[in-house]
Design an enzyme around this catalytic site. Structure first.
Site, PDB file in Angstrom:
ATOM      1  N   ASP A  39       0.877  -1.171   0.000  1.00  0.00           N
ATOM      2  CA  ASP A  39       0.000   0.000   0.000  1.00  0.00           C
ATOM      3  C   ASP A  39       0.919   1.227   0.000  1.00  0.00           C
ATOM      4  O   ASP A  39       1.393   1.692   1.039  1.00  0.00           O
ATOM      5  CB  ASP A  39      -0.910  -0.022   1.236  1.00  0.00           C
ATOM      6  CG  ASP A  39      -1.888   1.150   1.233  1.00  0.00           C
ATOM      7  OD1 ASP A  39      -1.610   2.169   0.568  1.00  0.00           O
ATOM      8  OD2 ASP A  39      -2.916   1.039   1.917  1.00  0.00           O
ATOM      9  N   GLY A  66       4.059  -0.789  17.594  1.00  0.00           N
ATOM     10  CA  GLY A  66       3.575  -1.801  16.646  1.00  0.00           C
ATOM     11  C   GLY A  66       4.407  -1.764  15.381  1.00  0.00           C
ATOM     12  O   GLY A  66       3.907  -1.445  14.301  1.00  0.00           O
ATOM     13  N   GLU A 132       1.571   3.134  12.946  1.00  0.00           N
ATOM     14  CA  GLU A 132       0.505   2.940  11.950  1.00  0.00           C
ATOM     15  C   GLU A 132      -0.518   2.055  12.632  1.00  0.00           C
ATOM     16  O   GLU A 132      -0.349   0.846  12.708  1.00  0.00           O
ATOM     17  CB  GLU A 132       1.081   2.325  10.677  1.00  0.00           C
ATOM     18  CG  GLU A 132       0.148   2.490   9.497  1.00  0.00           C
ATOM     19  CD  GLU A 132      -0.982   1.478   9.475  1.00  0.00           C
ATOM     20  OE1 GLU A 132      -2.018   1.691  10.160  1.00  0.00           O
ATOM     21  OE2 GLU A 132      -0.812   0.462   8.788  1.00  0.00           O
ATOM     22  N   GLU A 141     -10.165  -2.420  15.346  1.00  0.00           N
ATOM     23  CA  GLU A 141      -8.934  -2.965  15.961  1.00  0.00           C
ATOM     24  C   GLU A 141      -8.568  -2.241  17.247  1.00  0.00           C
ATOM     25  O   GLU A 141      -7.758  -2.735  18.018  1.00  0.00           O
ATOM     26  CB  GLU A 141      -7.695  -2.899  15.060  1.00  0.00           C
ATOM     27  CG  GLU A 141      -7.681  -3.871  13.919  1.00  0.00           C
ATOM     28  CD  GLU A 141      -6.374  -3.826  13.149  1.00  0.00           C
ATOM     29  OE1 GLU A 141      -5.304  -3.642  13.757  1.00  0.00           O
ATOM     30  OE2 GLU A 141      -6.439  -3.977  11.915  1.00  0.00           O
ATOM     31  N   HIS A 286      -5.405   0.014   1.144  1.00  0.00           N
ATOM     32  CA  HIS A 286      -5.913  -1.294   1.575  1.00  0.00           C
ATOM     33  C   HIS A 286      -7.059  -1.142   2.589  1.00  0.00           C
ATOM     34  O   HIS A 286      -7.736  -2.115   2.898  1.00  0.00           O
ATOM     35  CB  HIS A 286      -4.790  -2.177   2.141  1.00  0.00           C
ATOM     36  CG  HIS A 286      -4.365  -1.802   3.528  1.00  0.00           C
ATOM     37  ND1 HIS A 286      -3.646  -0.660   3.819  1.00  0.00           N
ATOM     38  CD2 HIS A 286      -4.583  -2.403   4.718  1.00  0.00           C
ATOM     39  CE1 HIS A 286      -3.437  -0.592   5.112  1.00  0.00           C
ATOM     40  NE2 HIS A 286      -3.986  -1.647   5.685  1.00  0.00           N
TER      41      HIS A 286
HETATM   42  C1  SAM Z   1      -1.038  -2.090  11.254  1.00  0.00           C
HETATM   43  S1  SAM Z   1       0.408  -2.979  11.743  1.00  0.00           S
HETATM   44  C2  SAM Z   1       1.685  -1.828  11.308  1.00  0.00           C
HETATM   45  C3  SAM Z   1       3.055  -2.465  11.139  1.00  0.00           C
HETATM   46  C4  SAM Z   1       4.170  -1.528  10.728  1.00  0.00           C
HETATM   47  N1  SAM Z   1       4.315  -0.424  11.662  1.00  0.00           N
HETATM   48  C5  SAM Z   1       3.990  -0.984   9.340  1.00  0.00           C
HETATM   49  O1  SAM Z   1       3.701   0.205   9.219  1.00  0.00           O
HETATM   50  O2  SAM Z   1       4.103  -1.749   8.376  1.00  0.00           O
HETATM   51  C6  SAM Z   1       0.269  -2.876  13.489  1.00  0.00           C
HETATM   52  C7  SAM Z   1       1.273  -3.688  14.278  1.00  0.00           C
HETATM   53  O3  SAM Z   1       1.115  -3.314  15.641  1.00  0.00           O
HETATM   54  C8  SAM Z   1       1.243  -4.447  16.480  1.00  0.00           C
HETATM   55  N2  SAM Z   1       0.509  -4.143  17.717  1.00  0.00           N
HETATM   56  C9  SAM Z   1      -0.798  -3.822  17.846  1.00  0.00           C
HETATM   57  N3  SAM Z   1      -1.108  -3.574  19.130  1.00  0.00           N
HETATM   58  C10 SAM Z   1       0.038  -3.724  19.835  1.00  0.00           C
HETATM   59  C11 SAM Z   1       0.358  -3.625  21.228  1.00  0.00           C
HETATM   60  N4  SAM Z   1      -0.569  -3.302  22.132  1.00  0.00           N
HETATM   61  N5  SAM Z   1       1.627  -3.868  21.615  1.00  0.00           N
HETATM   62  C12 SAM Z   1       2.566  -4.228  20.699  1.00  0.00           C
HETATM   63  N6  SAM Z   1       2.324  -4.357  19.386  1.00  0.00           N
HETATM   64  C13 SAM Z   1       1.075  -4.102  18.946  1.00  0.00           C
HETATM   65  C14 SAM Z   1       0.660  -5.590  15.648  1.00  0.00           C
HETATM   66  O4  SAM Z   1       1.181  -6.839  16.083  1.00  0.00           O
HETATM   67  C15 SAM Z   1       1.090  -5.198  14.226  1.00  0.00           C
HETATM   68  O5  SAM Z   1       2.314  -5.809  13.869  1.00  0.00           O
END
Ligand code: SAM
Length: 350
Positions: A39, A66, A132, A141, A286
């Protein structure tokens, strides 16, 4: 600090509720990260926002909430951050470590495996938080909750959030063909091998549809439902109830409410502010758009108005799902006519 494995292991996944284990497992596989990296509107907006504002990142301590595959952390390191702390609960962090190592960032990016809420970071405060976190309809989410926890725990007074503004917008659409395909399909025994599948109509209506909508299907003005300033918004304020008013831009038939979101990144100079939209009028992302079907068709004439309200709140059993309530009145005002109608619907985004 280069290493084969992320440094710490702050959260034992087995202790999390099943819905949370399921949520984090959904980010284990590379496929979802492939979709996000492909994306380009999303990923290049983050890169532009960081690179156009390198001076803000220079020598700063940055927290990536994350981090997934580590892409935003690497942008921050490229922009000159002194140290990036990257946190993720999902197993993808093992791949992030390899990517960070092969790209030569191991000295400047440190990975922490666990929930942001549980990890112990080596700094009390950070200068910038990047994340993100956006889901379908922006809030699906509920990952923004985690970013707000990170803000309140770690962001320095005057520190920056990338992004720092988000807004949800609505309009009405003509969508007869798709509504026939997604909703009326269940009412049509001809397409269902002679069987009556009508009990499915209700559940098909209750789930908003996440899909791309042609901009030509939009038959009203746009309305900004709500603005979130991430610097100040609280988790409680992410549950909201707002009214809207939409004006028909042509004579047409209305089948659904369309929703999308816009995102802004901060800058100290207006020309370096980066924004993107996930609306039907903008380039594909996306996140697509979210469609809320009405159980009836509104015959609108150019200039007529539809008023209404939309409420959204996290589901009480799984706070990553959303309960959304939509009400509308048509025509919003003017003399009584035979078309006057009101509706109230409950949707469940899961
Ligand atoms: C939408 S993805 C974004 C990934 C990356 N930052 C990118 O831009 O490609 C969100 C990520 O946040 C992680 N995540 C969500 N909530 C979290 C939390 N409370 N603690 C740690 N990681 C978290 C998920 O496992 C996921 O890998």
């Amino acid at each position: 600090m280069g290493s084969e494995q992320p440094e710490t292991y702050a959260t034992d996944k087995k202790t999390l509720p099943f819905s949370e284990q399921h949520y984090f497992s959904s980010y284990d596989h590379f496929g979802i990260h492939e979709e996000m990296l492909k994306d380009r509107v999303r990923t290049l907006s983050y890169r532009n926002a960081i690179m156009k504002n390198k001076h803000l990142f220079k020598d700063k301590i940055v927290l990536d909430v994350g981090c997934g595959t580590g892409v935003l952390s690497m942008f921050a390191a490229q922009a000159g951050a002194k140290h990036v702390l990257a946190v993720d609960m999902s197993n993808i962090i093992e791949m992030a470590q390899k990517v960070i190592d092969v790209n030569g960032f191991s000295e400047r990016i440190t990975l922490f495996r666990g929930k942001l809420e549980d990890v112990k970071l080596p700094y009390d405060k950070v200068d910038i938080i990047i994340s993100e976190w956006m889901g379908y309809f922006l809030l699906y989410e509920s990952m923004l909750d985690t970013v707000l926890v990170a803000r309140d725990m770690y962001l320095k007074e005057g520190g920056l959030l990338f992004p720092d503004k988000a807004s949800i917008h609505v309009a009405m659409i003509e969508d007869e063909e798709y509504k026939n395909d997604k909703i009326h399909f269940w009412e049509d025994p001809m397409q269902l091998y002679g069987f009556d599948y009508s009990p499915f109509v209700k559940i098909a209506m209750v789930e908003p549809l996440v899909d791309t909508v042609d901009n030509g299907a939009v038959v009203t003005s746009h309305y900004k439902l709500i603005d979130f300033d991430l610097n100040t918004v609280t988790i409680e304020q992410l549950a909201f109830h707002r009214t809207f008013r939409l004006k028909a831009t042509r004579d047409d038939r209305v089948h659904a409410l369309l929703a999308w979101f816009d995102i802004d990144f901060p800058s100290d100079t207006p020309e370096n502010v980066v924004s993107f939209s996930t609306g039907a009028h903008a380039t594909y992302t996306h996140w697509k758009q979210t469609v809320f079907y009405l159980d009836r068709v509104l015959d609108v004439k150019k200039g007529e108005e539809i008023s209404g309200s939309l409420a959204s709140r996290p589901n009480e059993f799984n706070n990553r799902d959303l309960d959304i309530e939509l009400e509308f009145n048509f025509p919003a005002s003017g003399p009584d006519d035979s078309r006057r109608t009101t509706g109230k619907y409950n949707y469940f985004l899961r």
